[in-house]
Design a protein around this motif. Structure first.
Motif, PDB file in Angstrom:
ATOM      1  N   GLU A  56       0.615  -1.343   0.003  1.00 47.83           N
ATOM      2  CA  GLU A  56      -0.025  -0.021  -0.023  1.00 47.83           C
ATOM      3  C   GLU A  56       0.808   1.305   0.027  1.00 47.83           C
ATOM      4  N   ASP A  57       1.764   1.120   0.649  1.00 49.99           N
ATOM      5  CA  ASP A  57       2.872   2.494   0.816  1.00 49.99           C
ATOM      6  C   ASP A  57       4.316   2.508   0.112  1.00 49.99           C
ATOM      7  N   GLY A  58       4.543   1.158  -0.320  1.00 51.52           N
ATOM      8  CA  GLY A  58       5.748   0.914  -0.891  1.00 51.52           C
ATOM      9  C   GLY A  58       6.988   0.723  -0.022  1.00 51.52           C
ATOM     10  N   GLU A  59       7.973   0.127  -0.630  1.00 48.53           N
ATOM     11  CA  GLU A  59       9.372  -0.081   0.047  1.00 48.53           C
ATOM     12  C   GLU A  59       9.998   1.107   0.893  1.00 48.53           C
ATOM     13  N   GLU A  60       9.985   2.110   0.127  1.00 47.68           N
ATOM     14  CA  GLU A  60      10.525   3.260   0.515  1.00 47.68           C
ATOM     15  C   GLU A  60       9.932   3.765   2.070  1.00 47.68           C
ATOM     16  N   ARG A  61       8.627   3.807   2.083  1.00 47.57           N
ATOM     17  CA  ARG A  61       8.040   4.020   3.341  1.00 47.57           C
ATOM     18  C   ARG A  61       8.301   3.205   4.394  1.00 47.57           C
ATOM     19  N   PHE A  62       8.348   1.896   3.912  1.00 42.89           N
ATOM     20  CA  PHE A  62       8.331   0.723   5.004  1.00 42.89           C
ATOM     21  C   PHE A  62      10.007   0.861   5.425  1.00 42.89           C
ATOM     22  N   ARG A  63      10.833   1.186   4.557  1.00 42.13           N
ATOM     23  CA  ARG A  63      12.353   1.256   5.144  1.00 42.13           C
ATOM     24  C   ARG A  63      12.462   2.556   6.095  1.00 42.13           C
ATOM     25  N   GLU A  64      11.488   3.728   5.677  1.00 41.66           N
ATOM     26  CA  GLU A  64      11.611   4.729   6.931  1.00 41.66           C
ATOM     27  C   GLU A  64      10.971   4.338   8.076  1.00 41.66           C
ATOM     28  N   LEU A  65      10.009   3.635   8.138  1.00 47.81           N
ATOM     29  CA  LEU A  65       9.459   3.186   9.342  1.00 47.81           C
ATOM     30  C   LEU A  65      10.359   2.133  10.095  1.00 47.81           C
ATOM     31  N   GLU A  66      10.956   1.522   9.274  1.00 52.66           N
ATOM     32  CA  GLU A  66      11.924   0.387   9.955  1.00 52.66           C
ATOM     33  C   GLU A  66      13.132   1.153  10.386  1.00 52.66           C
ATOM     34  N   ALA A  67      13.646   1.976   9.677  1.00 49.53           N
ATOM     35  CA  ALA A  67      14.900   2.958  10.276  1.00 49.53           C
ATOM     36  C   ALA A  67      14.477   3.520  11.869  1.00 49.53           C
ATOM     37  N   GLU A  68      13.388   4.014  11.721  1.00 47.63           N
ATOM     38  CA  GLU A  68      12.750   4.670  12.872  1.00 47.63           C
ATOM     39  C   GLU A  68      12.759   3.609  13.959  1.00 47.63           C
ATOM     40  N   ALA A  69      12.292   2.359  13.763  1.00 51.35           N
ATOM     41  CA  ALA A  69      11.943   1.593  14.710  1.00 51.35           C
ATOM     42  C   ALA A  69      13.070   0.954  15.320  1.00 51.35           C
ATOM     43  N   VAL A  70      14.257   0.817  14.556  1.00 55.76           N
ATOM     44  CA  VAL A  70      15.623   0.413  14.756  1.00 55.76           C
ATOM     45  C   VAL A  70      16.299   1.494  15.716  1.00 55.76           C
ATOM     46  N   ARG A  71      16.322   2.699  15.507  1.00 56.40           N
ATOM     47  CA  ARG A  71      16.784   3.937  15.962  1.00 56.40           C
ATOM     48  C   ARG A  71      16.270   3.445  17.371  1.00 56.40           C
ATOM     49  N   SER A  72      15.040   3.689  17.671  1.00 55.88           N
ATOM     50  CA  SER A  72      14.387   3.700  18.970  1.00 55.88           C
ATOM     51  C   SER A  72      14.630   2.515  19.669  1.00 55.88           C
ATOM     52  N   ALA A  73      14.691   1.369  18.911  1.00 54.26           N
ATOM     53  CA  ALA A  73      15.056   0.216  19.814  1.00 54.26           C
ATOM     54  C   ALA A  73      16.429   0.094  20.298  1.00 54.26           C
ATOM     55  N   LEU A  74      17.361   0.426  19.548  1.00 54.49           N
ATOM     56  CA  LEU A  74      18.740   0.573  19.932  1.00 54.49           C
ATOM     57  C   LEU A  74      19.055   1.636  20.994  1.00 54.49           C
ATOM     58  N   ALA A  75      18.059   2.613  20.946  1.00 54.12           N
ATOM     59  CA  ALA A  75      18.203   3.771  22.126  1.00 54.12           C
ATOM     60  C   ALA A  75      17.702   3.153  23.433  1.00 54.12           C
ATOM     61  N   ASP A  76      16.764   2.382  23.437  1.00 50.88           N
ATOM     62  CA  ASP A  76      16.062   2.170  24.569  1.00 50.88           C
ATOM     63  C   ASP A  76      15.577   0.738  25.060  1.00 50.88           C
ATOM     64  N   HIS A  77      15.840  -0.250  24.077  1.00 52.80           N
ATOM     65  CA  HIS A  77      15.748  -1.604  24.492  1.00 52.80           C
ATOM     66  C   HIS A  77      16.911  -2.260  25.234  1.00 52.80           C
ATOM     67  N   PRO A  78      16.382  -2.678  26.579  1.00 47.69           N
ATOM     68  CA  PRO A  78      17.542  -3.473  26.986  1.00 47.69           C
ATOM     69  C   PRO A  78      17.840  -4.998  26.898  1.00 47.69           C
ATOM     70  N   GLY A  79      16.856  -5.521  26.181  1.00 49.29           N
ATOM     71  CA  GLY A  79      16.900  -7.113  25.943  1.00 49.29           C
ATOM     72  C   GLY A  79      17.417  -7.506  24.704  1.00 49.29           C
ATOM     73  N   VAL A  80      16.963  -8.440  24.199  1.00 42.23           N
ATOM     74  CA  VAL A  80      17.415  -8.977  22.959  1.00 42.23           C
ATOM     75  C   VAL A  80      16.618  -8.436  21.711  1.00 42.23           C
ATOM     76  N   LEU A  81      16.950  -7.831  20.498  1.00 45.83           N
ATOM     77  CA  LEU A  81      16.632  -7.226  19.659  1.00 45.83           C
ATOM     78  C   LEU A  81      16.881  -8.038  18.292  1.00 45.83           C
ATOM     79  N   ALA A  82      15.764  -8.259  17.528  1.00 42.36           N
ATOM     80  CA  ALA A  82      15.834  -8.979  16.300  1.00 42.36           C
ATOM     81  C   ALA A  82      15.718  -7.617  15.373  1.00 42.36           C
ATOM     82  N   LEU A  83      16.431  -7.421  14.054  1.00 43.51           N
ATOM     83  CA  LEU A  83      16.222  -6.687  13.146  1.00 43.51           C
ATOM     84  C   LEU A  83      15.571  -7.150  11.908  1.00 43.51           C
ATOM     85  N   GLY A  84      14.676  -6.644  11.175  1.00 41.63           N
ATOM     86  CA  GLY A  84      14.502  -7.256   9.813  1.00 41.63           C
ATOM     87  C   GLY A  84      15.572  -7.342   9.029  1.00 41.63           C
ATOM     88  N   GLY A  85      15.649  -8.236   8.227  1.00 41.60           N
ATOM     89  CA  GLY A  85      16.589  -8.921   7.365  1.00 41.60           C
ATOM     90  C   GLY A  85      17.389  -7.861   6.581  1.00 41.60           C
TER      91      GLY A  85
END
Length: 170
Positions: A56-85
């Motif tokens: 619906e939104d395209g790969e570019e939009r997905f990658r933007e959302l993914e980059a933000e999700a990764v940035r946020s998780a790396l900053a504040d998640h204390p556990g085990v983090l799995a990144l999309g491929g």
């Protein structure tokens, strides 16, 4: 191998079918820590599945959302983090991963195909999934290897054995 302050105990990277979610959940449980998957974060932010975001939104939009999700998780998640491929394709994400305990779950094509399935709902594997997966794995392998502090082969292994190797390496 130092962990960034307040960051994840381990960050799992690898292609589709490498076992990031399965191994990540088991590792988090073994370490007594929470598990987080950035694909789930993207779905929560978008209010729809990863596949629907792509369609619906395209790969570019997905990658933007993914980059933000990764940035946020790396900053504040204390556990085990799995990144999309494909999260590692984003240059800013590559820089953010420096200093984190990054574990590359390495998998061969045959095992990845078996685990992912050829009738998968994975958006990047829609047309000729085996060939597409091979191409993705070949393109991304040098990045996975460069970012990883630890490389663990997952072919023909039980998830518990992979977790034990990661735990020993950390």
């Amino acid at each position: 191998m130092q962990s960034a302050s307040n960051g994840p105990a381990a960050v799992l990277i690898g292609p589709p079918g490498s076992g990031k979610s399965t191994v990540g959940l088991l590792l988090a449980d073994r370490l007594g820590l929470p598990f987080r998957d950035t694909d789930a974060d993207v779905e929560a932010a978008a209010g729809k599945t990863v596949s629907d975001v792509f369609v619906e939104d395209g790969e570019e939009r997905f990658r933007e959302l993914e980059a933000e999700a990764v940035r946020s998780a790396l900053a504040d998640h204390p556990g085990v983090l799995a990144l999309g491929g494909g999260a590692i394709l984003h240059e800013a994400t590559q820089k953010l991963l420096a200093g984190h305990r990054v574990v590359y779950l390495q998998v061969g094509l045959d095992q990845a195909v078996r685990r992912v399935g050829l009738a998968s709902a994975r958006p990047l594997l829609v047309l000729n999934p085996r060939s597409r997966l091979r191409t993705l794995m070949e393109e991304r392998r040098p990045i996975y290897e460069r970012l990883a502090a630890v490389v663990v082969k997952t072919d023909d292994r039980e998830p518990e054995d992979v977790v034990a190797e990661i735990e020993a390496a950390l």
